[in-house]
Every structure is written in structure tokens, then in C-alpha cells.
Design a protein around this motif. Structure first.
Motif, short mmCIF file in Angstrom:
data_model
loop_
_atom_site.label_atom_id
_atom_site.label_comp_id
_atom_site.label_asym_id
_atom_site.label_seq_id
_atom_site.Cartn_x
_atom_site.Cartn_y
_atom_site.Cartn_z
N VAL A 122 4.77 -21.12 -4.55
CA VAL A 122 5.70 -22.20 -4.77
C VAL A 122 7.31 -22.02 -4.35
O VAL A 122 7.79 -22.98 -3.58
CB VAL A 122 5.79 -22.66 -6.15
N MET A 123 7.65 -20.75 -4.72
CA MET A 123 9.21 -20.46 -4.33
C MET A 123 9.09 -20.66 -2.94
O MET A 123 10.34 -21.05 -2.44
CB MET A 123 9.43 -19.26 -5.07
N ALA A 124 8.33 -19.79 -2.38
CA ALA A 124 8.54 -19.77 -0.79
C ALA A 124 8.43 -20.96 -0.03
O ALA A 124 9.22 -21.31 0.63
CB ALA A 124 7.55 -18.80 -0.22
N LEU A 125 7.48 -22.01 -0.50
CA LEU A 125 7.50 -23.45 0.09
C LEU A 125 8.67 -24.14 0.00
O LEU A 125 9.07 -24.77 1.12
CB LEU A 125 6.17 -23.95 -0.55
N VAL A 126 9.32 -24.10 -1.25
CA VAL A 126 10.33 -24.88 -1.53
C VAL A 126 11.43 -24.43 -0.67
O VAL A 126 12.47 -24.92 0.07
CB VAL A 126 10.60 -25.02 -2.88
N ILE A 127 12.06 -22.93 -0.57
CA ILE A 127 13.02 -22.39 -0.02
C ILE A 127 12.76 -22.55 1.57
O ILE A 127 13.76 -22.66 2.43
CB ILE A 127 12.97 -20.74 -0.30
N VAL A 128 11.47 -22.44 2.30
CA VAL A 128 11.54 -22.57 3.49
C VAL A 128 11.72 -24.02 4.04
O VAL A 128 12.44 -24.42 5.03
CB VAL A 128 10.17 -22.18 4.12
N ALA A 129 11.55 -24.99 3.06
CA ALA A 129 11.85 -26.43 3.49
C ALA A 129 13.14 -26.62 3.62
O ALA A 129 13.47 -27.48 4.54
CB ALA A 129 11.14 -27.27 2.32
N VAL A 130 13.89 -26.02 2.53
CA VAL A 130 15.52 -26.60 2.75
C VAL A 130 15.85 -25.73 3.90
O VAL A 130 16.72 -26.20 4.70
CB VAL A 130 16.04 -26.11 1.47
N ALA A 131 15.61 -24.36 4.06
CA ALA A 131 16.18 -23.62 5.01
C ALA A 131 15.68 -24.16 6.40
O ALA A 131 16.60 -24.24 7.67
CB ALA A 131 15.64 -22.02 5.00
N VAL A 132 14.61 -24.79 6.65
CA VAL A 132 14.20 -25.51 7.91
C VAL A 132 15.28 -26.71 8.17
O VAL A 132 15.63 -26.92 9.27
CB VAL A 132 12.78 -25.82 8.02
N TYR A 133 15.51 -27.40 7.08
CA TYR A 133 16.55 -28.76 7.38
C TYR A 133 17.87 -28.20 7.81
O TYR A 133 18.42 -28.65 8.75
CB TYR A 133 16.66 -29.46 6.24
N GLY A 134 18.15 -26.92 7.29
CA GLY A 134 19.30 -26.31 7.90
C GLY A 134 20.80 -26.55 7.41
O GLY A 134 20.83 -26.90 6.35
N HIS A 135 21.81 -26.49 8.04
CA HIS A 135 23.09 -26.23 7.62
C HIS A 135 23.65 -27.08 6.67
O HIS A 135 24.08 -26.98 5.54
CB HIS A 135 24.07 -25.99 9.05
N ALA A 136 23.69 -28.56 7.13
CA ALA A 136 24.32 -29.55 6.29
C ALA A 136 23.54 -29.71 4.97
O ALA A 136 24.37 -29.83 3.99
CB ALA A 136 24.45 -30.91 7.05
N THR A 137 22.16 -29.72 5.06
CA THR A 137 21.50 -29.94 4.04
C THR A 137 21.58 -28.98 2.87
O THR A 137 21.62 -28.87 1.69
CB THR A 137 19.76 -29.99 4.40
N LEU A 138 21.86 -27.63 3.36
CA LEU A 138 21.84 -26.55 2.91
C LEU A 138 23.16 -26.55 1.72
O LEU A 138 23.23 -26.30 0.50
CB LEU A 138 21.87 -24.95 3.42
N ILE A 139 24.30 -26.86 2.64
CA ILE A 139 25.54 -26.91 1.84
C ILE A 139 25.50 -28.22 0.66
O ILE A 139 25.87 -28.10 -0.38
CB ILE A 139 26.76 -27.01 2.72
N ALA A 140 24.91 -29.40 1.18
CA ALA A 140 24.85 -30.55 0.21
C ALA A 140 24.09 -29.84 -1.23
O ALA A 140 24.43 -30.14 -2.17
CB ALA A 140 24.12 -31.50 0.84
N LEU A 141 23.14 -29.27 -0.90
CA LEU A 141 22.27 -28.76 -1.88
C LEU A 141 23.05 -27.76 -2.82
O LEU A 141 23.16 -27.96 -4.17
CB LEU A 141 20.96 -27.85 -1.48
N GLN A 142 23.59 -26.83 -2.42
CA GLN A 142 24.64 -25.99 -3.22
C GLN A 142 25.83 -26.65 -3.79
O GLN A 142 26.15 -26.23 -4.91
CB GLN A 142 25.57 -24.81 -2.13
N ARG A 143 26.14 -27.78 -3.19
CA ARG A 143 27.25 -28.44 -4.09
C ARG A 143 26.68 -29.02 -5.40
O ARG A 143 27.36 -29.18 -6.50
CB ARG A 143 27.64 -29.67 -3.39
N VAL A 144 25.47 -29.67 -5.44
CA VAL A 144 24.68 -30.02 -6.51
C VAL A 144 24.37 -28.86 -7.51
O VAL A 144 24.40 -29.25 -8.68
CB VAL A 144 23.48 -30.72 -6.14
#
Length: 484
Positions: A160-182
């Protein structure tokens, strides 16, 4: 909020909720929409995770008392942050990530040294994120609703952890930073609640136990080196985020301070929480997260579940995103997204090896020490090279390997700068000879009466060899292109 001006609009190549189209190719000036302040979201939120918190548990497991653990955490992270932060300056200069940038000093083929090192570091930390997040998920569910806690359920938790992590990582830079802000305020609040939950059990006079290496200073030095591994592991990935920063709008000082400050603060906060909680545990022999869940008040179990899952995602995506970029630079025919998926499979394999085949504590300690021994010389050469070259690079010449070409300003000898490669190899050899851990001990481990001198020995050796070789055989490079 003020409207974003057209010149600062986020380009279609890197938009929240869309898959980032850039990999390790050059980022044009008009697409550099990031600010140094974004590093604070990435490296503070990204470190409030059990995969980092566990590094604060280790000094207590090693036998150190509370205050000794605190000093080892502060010294190790300060040392590592100062070493790593200069590498954040490469991204704005080269428009690509750190390992591709290293081709300017190691050669466009020799930069594979940095690529392999960074993949190893990022895979290790991604694996620890999946491991600790999955353990938190399973152990919390066991205590809250009585689900079974066995190999099958843990394997499902890791998946479960791996699937969620890889999904966000695939979307990339802007999505990753937006997630960290939240995630930053959420994780900070959950960690603060943990201090309240365990405050009555905490004893600042906690004296520790039996020293892992038989004496205080040897064990304390080991804890310092393990702590330094965190910042050093980020050295090669800092440019993943600064490659979108414009030098025309942001100074080197701002970039350096944001990198050093965010790494230090994020890692120290997480590690101190790990040491704090470890002093309250009755059983230090059990894996950290299950032991913690068994000890905390019932009302805090859900918070641990959230820290495990949300923090694991926050830390995991940083490392898996970097592993995807590094793998993309190693196998140029893959897209960044494809490389990220491939890297996730390797991370899952590491989780199994580290927690099932070997002891988790020994695996983490040995891996960080061995990687430190090889990474410090690489970082040393990169920082010295930055100074020697006065920070001027030819971004297009760095893309030779990625584009399947040869030649260019950084071709050197068949694509290798033998001065830098030799300095790294000799420094790494010295570092490996000085390592002392439960799984591996170098022949020179007792050179300082058991005190781990891996970092100074490997770093100083690499510096000396590199500078001597530069003096004996000066590099003859064409004038670099003006910085963009």
C-alpha cells in the motif's frame, strides 16, 4: 493572494496534478518557476517521517543517553548539511539534476559514479519509508481493530505504501511540492502531540545502556556519522528542486541558506523526536514503530498511523522521485515516469531484504556507513570543482550522454575525468577501510581507538588527491558558456 504574473506562470511542463514532462534534460529559463523557499516544504515536511525519526532511535539503541544522543544528532546533521548544501548551487547553473551536473567534474561518462551512489542512497531511504510506514499501518490496525500482525499483513502494508509513493513520484516536481505544503502543518502537529502523549514517561536524565562499540566516544562518533548520512544523502538530489530556480531572480546565498537550513531543521526535529520517544520505550530490541505503538496511550495510536502513512509518503516521494531521475539519466531511453516505476520495484526488494533477510538496525547502520564512505569523496570533489571552476558551466555539454553523443567540453578522456575519478576512488577506499559496523568492519577501523573517522578520512583524502592531480595535470577546458 496576488495574481501570478504571466512571466511567473507555471508552465505546462510542470503543473500540479499533471505528469511532469521534464526528466534530466535542460530546464529553460522561462520554465524556472521555483523559489528557494520551496526547499523548506520539501526538506522539513519530507523529514517528519518514521523513516527519518528512526535515525534518532538509533543512538539510544547504540547505548547513548539522552543528552549524548542530542549532541550526536546536532553535530552530525550540522556537519552533513554544511557539506551537502553547496550542491544546491548546481541546479540553477546547469538546469539539470545533481548527478548529470557532476559530469562537469567527473566527465559525462564518469558522472555514472554519482548516479549509482545517488540511486543507492535514494533507494535505501525510499525502502526505509516503505518499511516504517507499512509497519505503522499494520501495527496501528492491530492495536485499534485487532487485525493480525504477520508477514502477510506486513507485505500488504508495504505494498500500500509503495503504491501511493510511486503514484505521487510519477506525477513529479510540482505535485510533490504541493503535497509537501499540505503535509507540513499536519505532520508538525502530529509530532507535537507525540511529545504530549509521552511527556510523562520522558526522563531527561536518561543515562543510556551498554555502548555498542564498548566505549562512549567510539559509540558517540558512530552516532555522529550515522546522523551525517541524512544530509549527505541529499547532496545529489538537491538540484532536483533547484534546477527549476532562476539565477536571474535568486541569489546563491538564498539558495545555499535555504538548502542548509531546511535539511538541518527537518532532520534534527525528526531525529530528536526519535531519540525522545526511544528513551520512553521498555523494549529497544523490537523494531522501533511496533515498539512505539505498543507503549503510547490509546488516543495517540491513530496519530502514529497518520505519521507513518503521511510521513512515509512525504519522505518516500522525495527519494523515489530522485531515484527516477537518476535512473532516467542512467538509461536515457526510459522516460522519467517509467524510470520511477522501475526504481519502485527495487525499493520494495530492499524492504524485504532489510527487514526479513537481515536485522533492520544492523542493515540501516551498515548501509549508511558504507554509503557515507563513498559519498563524502564524491561531494568533496564536487564542492572543490565548483570553487575551481568559479561556478561556471556549459549546460548543453552536460547533456552529451543523455543524447547519445560524444565529445564536448566535459569529454576529458573517453568521457571520464581521471583526476576526479581517481580522487573519488582513493578517498572511498580509505573511507571503507575506516568503517566499523556490526555487518562490516574495515582494517583501519581501530586507527583512532575505535572512533569512526570515515568522514574526515575519506573527505580529506579525496581533497588532497584531487588538488594534487589538478596541480600536476591541469584541466584544459574551453571557456564555459555564460551562466543562464
Amino acid at each position: 493572494m496576488a495574481a501570478t504574473s504571466p512571466s511567473e506562470a507555471v508552465p505546462a511542463t510542470d503543473v500540479v496534478g499533471r505528469i511532469e514532462t521534464h526528466g534530466v534534460d535542460f530546464i529553460p529559463e522561462e520554465e524556472r518557476h521555483s523559489r528557494p523557499s520551496e526547499l523548506w516544504y520539501v526538506f522539513v515536511a519530507g523529514n517528519l517521517a518514521f523513516s527519518v525519526i528512526v535515525f534518532g532511535w538509533l543512538p539510544i539503541v547504540f547505548g547513548l543517553g539522552w543528552w549524548s544522543a542530542v549532541t550526536s544528532i546536532l553535530v552530525g546533521n550540522a556537519l552533513g548539511a554544511i557539506m551537502a548544501a553547496p550542491l544546491a548551487l548546481f541546479g540553477p547553473r546547469t538546469g539539470t539534476n545533481g548527478v548529470v551536473s557532476s559530469g562537469a567534474h567527473f566527465g559525462v561518462r564518469g558522472r555514472l559514479v554519482g548516479t549509482l551512489l545517488q540511486i543507492a542512497f535514494s533507494l535505501l531511504y525510499a525502502a526505509i519509508s516503505i518499511w516504517t510506514g507499512g509497519d505503522a499501518l499494520v501495527a496501528s490496525a492491530t492495536r485499534l481493530v485487532g487485525t493480525p500482525d504477520g508477514d502477510v499483513t506486513r507485505a500488504l502494508g508495504y505494498a500500500v505504501m509503495a503504491l501511493v509513493i510511486v503514484a505521487v513520484a510519477v506525477y513529479g516536481h510540482a505535485t510533490l511540492i504541493a503535497l509537501q505544503r499540505v503535509l507540513l502543518p499536519i505532520l508538525a502537529a502530529l509530532i507535537a502531540l507525540g511529545v504530549v502523549a509521552l511527556g510523562d514517561d520522558f526522563d531527561p536524565g536518561y543515562a543510556g545502556g551498554e555502548y555498542l562499540l564498548g566505549g562512549f566516544w567510539a559509540t558517540w562518533a558512530l552516532a555522529v556519522v550515522v546522523a551525517a548520512a541524512g544530509p549527505i544523502s541529499y547532496a545529489g538530489l538537491l538540484s532536483d528542486y533547484t534546477r527549476y530556480v532562476s539565477r536571474a531572480r535568486h541569489s546563491d546565498a538564498d539558495i545555499f541558506l535555504a538548502a542548509a537550513g531546511s535539511i538541518f531543521v527537518g532532520l534534527v526535529l525528526a531525529s530528536l523526536f526519535g531519540a525522545f520517544t526511544a528513551t520512553t520505550l521498555a523494549d529497544l530490541e523490537t523494531d522501533y514503530v511496533p515498539a512505539l505503538i505498543a507503549e503510547v496511550p490509546g488516543w495517540y495510536v491513530l496519530a502514529i498511523l497518520l505519521v507513518g502513512v503521511l510521513g512515509g509518503i512525504s519522505q518516500g516521494v522525495i527519494n523515489l522521485y530522485d531515484t527516477g531521475l537518476s535512473t532516467d539519466s542512467l538509461i536515457p531511453r526510459l522516460t522519467r515516469a517509467q524510470a520511477t516505476v522501475l526504481a519502485s520495484l527495487a525499493a520494495i526488494a530492499l524492504v524485504y531484504a532489510g527487514t526479513v533477510v537481515f536485522d533492520a538496525v544492523d542493515s540501516i547502520t551498515a548501509a549508511t556507513l558504507l554509503l557515507n564512505a563513498c559519498a563524502v569523496p564524491w561531494v568533496t570533489v564536487m564542492v572543490l570543482g565548483l570553487v575551481v571552476r568559479r561556478g561556471r558551466y556549459d549546460p548543453q555539454a552536460l547533456q552529451v550522454f543523455n543524447e547519445g553523443r560524444s565529445g564536448g567540453a566535459y569529454w576529458f578522456t573517453a568521457g571520464f575525468n581521471l583526476r576526479a575519478v581517481a580522487a573519488w576512488a582513493i578517498g572511498s577506499a580509505v573511507g571503507l577501510l575506516c568503517v566499523q559496523s556490526e555487518l562490516y568492519t574495515g582494517r583501519w577501523a581501530d586507527v583512532a581507538r575505535g572512533i569512526d573517522v570515515t568522514i574526515p578520512a575519506s573527505g580529506l583524502t579525496a581533497a588532497a588527491v584531487y588538488l594534487v592531480l589538478l596541480a600536476l595535470v591541469p584541466e584544459r577546458l574551453p571557456a564555459p558558456a555564460p551562466a543562464r
